[in-house]
Design a protein around this motif. Structure first.
Motif, mmCIF file in Angstrom:
data_model
loop_
_atom_site.group_PDB
_atom_site.id
_atom_site.type_symbol
_atom_site.label_atom_id
_atom_site.label_comp_id
_atom_site.label_asym_id
_atom_site.label_seq_id
_atom_site.Cartn_x
_atom_site.Cartn_y
_atom_site.Cartn_z
ATOM 1 N N THR A 86 -0.173 7.922 -3.167
ATOM 2 C CA THR A 86 -0.225 6.573 -2.613
ATOM 3 C C THR A 86 -0.134 6.681 -1.103
ATOM 4 O O THR A 86 0.754 7.348 -0.582
ATOM 5 N N THR A 141 -2.988 -0.071 2.241
ATOM 6 C CA THR A 141 -2.632 0.870 1.178
ATOM 7 C C THR A 141 -3.884 1.398 0.491
ATOM 8 O O THR A 141 -4.932 0.753 0.493
ATOM 9 N N THR A 156 -4.990 4.723 -2.706
ATOM 10 C CA THR A 156 -4.620 5.875 -3.513
ATOM 11 C C THR A 156 -5.778 6.863 -3.476
ATOM 12 O O THR A 156 -6.942 6.459 -3.512
ATOM 13 N N ALA A 208 4.136 9.860 -1.864
ATOM 14 C CA ALA A 208 3.797 8.751 -0.975
ATOM 15 C C ALA A 208 3.505 9.340 0.398
ATOM 16 O O ALA A 208 4.317 10.107 0.930
#
Length: 79
Positions: free
Chosen positions: A3, A18, A20, A69
């Protein structure tokens, strides 16, 4: 899939905060970011620090796990 969180100028260049991506190392992640977001983003990325789970990842050989992350932080200025 790792992520990613983009901050400030990195978020502007990526046009998102954001994402992924599936990558095994920071180097692979950088390459995939270039494919996904283009030349201008890569220019900004070259100025950024990458943090993996809060720890600076300055080496392209740093391994990534699917649960990691990654924060993309451009240099900050101010007072």
């Amino acid at each position: 899939m790792a992520t990613l969180r983009f901050f400030a100028g990195a978020a502007e260049a990526a046009e998102t905060e954001t994402a992924t991506l599936d990558a095994n190392t920071i180097g692979e992640l950088r390459a995939k970011l270039g494919e996904a977001y283009g030349t201008e983003f890569m220019r900004v990325l070259g100025l950024c620090s990458l943090l993996v789970n809060g720890a600076r990842a300055g080496d392209d050989a740093v391994a990534l796990a699917p649960t990691d992350a990654v924060d993309v932080l451009p240099p900050f200025a101010g007072g």
